[in-house]
Motif scaffolding. Sequence first.
Motif, PDB file in Angstrom:
ATOM      1  N   UNK A  67      44.172  54.165  48.472  1.00  0.00           N
ATOM      2  CA  UNK A  67      44.035  53.063  47.395  1.00  0.00           C
ATOM      3  C   UNK A  67      43.841  53.869  45.882  1.00  0.00           C
ATOM      4  N   UNK A  68      43.507  55.221  45.832  1.00  0.00           N
ATOM      5  CA  UNK A  68      43.817  55.968  44.825  1.00  0.00           C
ATOM      6  C   UNK A  68      45.061  56.299  44.328  1.00  0.00           C
ATOM      7  N   UNK A  69      45.912  56.496  45.509  1.00  0.00           N
ATOM      8  CA  UNK A  69      47.481  56.779  45.284  1.00  0.00           C
ATOM      9  C   UNK A  69      48.171  55.414  44.661  1.00  0.00           C
ATOM     10  N   UNK A  70      47.547  54.094  45.364  1.00  0.00           N
ATOM     11  CA  UNK A  70      47.920  53.003  45.034  1.00  0.00           C
ATOM     12  C   UNK A  70      47.940  52.627  43.528  1.00  0.00           C
TER      13      UNK A  70
ATOM     14  N   UNK B 144      54.116  43.076  46.399  1.00  0.00           N
ATOM     15  CA  UNK B 144      54.466  41.961  45.565  1.00  0.00           C
ATOM     16  C   UNK B 144      52.876  41.449  44.822  1.00  0.00           C
ATOM     17  N   UNK B 145      53.003  40.933  43.904  1.00  0.00           N
ATOM     18  CA  UNK B 145      51.725  40.927  42.889  1.00  0.00           C
ATOM     19  C   UNK B 145      50.843  39.685  43.707  1.00  0.00           C
ATOM     20  N   UNK B 146      51.269  38.664  44.325  1.00  0.00           N
ATOM     21  CA  UNK B 146      50.659  37.687  44.769  1.00  0.00           C
ATOM     22  C   UNK B 146      49.728  38.100  45.899  1.00  0.00           C
ATOM     23  N   UNK B 147      49.823  39.312  46.698  1.00  0.00           N
ATOM     24  CA  UNK B 147      49.001  39.741  47.487  1.00  0.00           C
ATOM     25  C   UNK B 147      47.543  40.351  47.051  1.00  0.00           C
ATOM     26  N   UNK B 148      46.934  40.661  47.963  1.00  0.00           N
ATOM     27  CA  UNK B 148      45.268  40.812  47.781  1.00  0.00           C
ATOM     28  C   UNK B 148      44.961  41.872  46.978  1.00  0.00           C
ATOM     29  N   UNK B 149      45.366  43.242  47.326  1.00  0.00           N
ATOM     30  CA  UNK B 149      45.309  44.387  46.601  1.00  0.00           C
ATOM     31  C   UNK B 149      45.964  44.419  45.327  1.00  0.00           C
ATOM     32  N   UNK B 150      47.028  44.138  45.180  1.00  0.00           N
ATOM     33  CA  UNK B 150      47.708  44.084  44.042  1.00  0.00           C
ATOM     34  C   UNK B 150      47.229  43.035  42.971  1.00  0.00           C
ATOM     35  N   UNK B 151      46.862  41.955  43.587  1.00  0.00           N
ATOM     36  CA  UNK B 151      46.132  41.070  42.658  1.00  0.00           C
ATOM     37  C   UNK B 151      44.868  41.612  42.048  1.00  0.00           C
ATOM     38  N   UNK B 152      44.062  42.184  42.742  1.00  0.00           N
ATOM     39  CA  UNK B 152      42.792  42.887  42.303  1.00  0.00           C
ATOM     40  C   UNK B 152      43.011  43.891  40.913  1.00  0.00           C
ATOM     41  N   UNK B 153      43.995  44.704  41.466  1.00  0.00           N
ATOM     42  CA  UNK B 153      44.567  45.745  40.480  1.00  0.00           C
ATOM     43  C   UNK B 153      45.090  45.089  39.294  1.00  0.00           C
ATOM     44  N   UNK B 154      45.963  44.199  39.402  1.00  0.00           N
ATOM     45  CA  UNK B 154      46.686  43.816  38.008  1.00  0.00           C
ATOM     46  C   UNK B 154      45.476  43.023  37.445  1.00  0.00           C
ATOM     47  N   UNK B 155      44.729  42.241  38.062  1.00  0.00           N
ATOM     48  CA  UNK B 155      43.621  41.297  37.223  1.00  0.00           C
ATOM     49  C   UNK B 155      42.711  42.275  36.609  1.00  0.00           C
TER      50      UNK B 155
ATOM     51  N   UNK C 198      50.419  52.169  40.299  1.00  0.00           N
ATOM     52  CA  UNK C 198      50.561  50.853  39.340  1.00  0.00           C
ATOM     53  C   UNK C 198      50.360  51.415  38.012  1.00  0.00           C
ATOM     54  N   UNK C 199      49.430  52.259  37.556  1.00  0.00           N
ATOM     55  CA  UNK C 199      48.898  52.700  36.232  1.00  0.00           C
ATOM     56  C   UNK C 199      50.344  53.492  35.913  1.00  0.00           C
ATOM     57  N   UNK C 200      50.973  54.092  36.539  1.00  0.00           N
ATOM     58  CA  UNK C 200      52.352  54.750  36.047  1.00  0.00           C
ATOM     59  C   UNK C 200      53.718  53.794  35.655  1.00  0.00           C
ATOM     60  N   UNK C 201      53.140  52.641  36.023  1.00  0.00           N
ATOM     61  CA  UNK C 201      54.337  51.504  35.760  1.00  0.00           C
ATOM     62  C   UNK C 201      54.463  50.928  34.379  1.00  0.00           C
ATOM     63  N   UNK C 202      55.600  50.427  33.851  1.00  0.00           N
ATOM     64  CA  UNK C 202      55.454  49.955  32.590  1.00  0.00           C
ATOM     65  C   UNK C 202      54.540  48.955  32.287  1.00  0.00           C
TER      66      UNK C 202
END
Length: 342
Positions: A329-332, A205-216, A336-340
């Motif tokens: 983290x590279x796979x992660x 979920x986007x609110x978690x730490x690592x997704x937040x960093x990547x999305x931002x 995300x980069x492969x998502x629309x």
Amino acid sequence: MSYTPKNILVTGGAGFIGANFVRHLLASTASIKIVNLDLLTYAGSLENLRNLPALERHCFVQGDICDRELLDRLLREHEVDTIVHFAAESHVDRSISGPGAFVRTNIEGTYTLLEAARQLWLGEQGLSRESAQASRRFHHISTDEVYGTLKPEDPAFTETTPYAPNSPYSASKAASDHLVRAYFHTYGLPVVTTNCSNNYGPYQHGEKFIPTVIHSGLNGQSIPVYGDGRNIRDWLYVEDHCRGIERVIRDGRLGETYNIGGCNEWRNIDIVERICALLDTRRPDSAPHRRLISFVTDRPGHDWRYAIDATKMRDELDWQPQESFDSGIEKTIDWYLGRPGH
């Protein structure tokens, strides 16, 4: 003797770890059938279940683990022999602002599930303790946060570390752990519990730490870091966690707790800078991404360090993480980069 599950009820199977576990189990087994029960709150999404392997062996049901009538029906209709209980409120910040939902889902929900299993397996089906323990499993998923916090010189958490939860979230998970333990010792319900370190990977979920960093970072937005960023966590790639859960279900000793850890202690600020460096290589036009880092007011009761000693998993069950933090983290990020939209 190794246990072989046939019909599994997965609670919270549209959430981050649950959905990854469903994918793992469908892909790695040939005959297991899965009933996936999820309320589809903010943390669960049917998008996490798109393009499942072996879809014919997966049945999704939207519903609440506190709904006893629904649980009774699903356990009977699908002849469930194994319950894997992921469903939980899990975001610490949300537990601080609204603890009631955590008490209801994590404590009352776990109790309702335990009672449904006990009354069916040990009551209606008339199984003895010995027969139930040979032919049924209740696997409870917990967290390292029940153990509290560590100082720099403290040894990592083991399965015998005293509980010392510091947030409404971790307190509610600690309570559910104790209920599961009690149902084994009081009723002989065939339970196992795993306490895991921080997970990361696809579908989080986007609110978690690592997704937040990547999305931002990908969107050129401020990357928030609590306090001075020196809080330490032990990070576990989600697929490694799924392999560990399956290993415990099949070969773990009943009534036991197993700590599943990544053996990857990182300061939060070092993770942010590592992700920024990886984003620089993938999106050089936006580099340097570390310019987006912003330190924000720390949250109340923020535990300083978590670390798990996974020796018991290694020695008893021959499990250890396959992914380092760098490879995971590279796979992660690439996922995300492969998502629309990215």
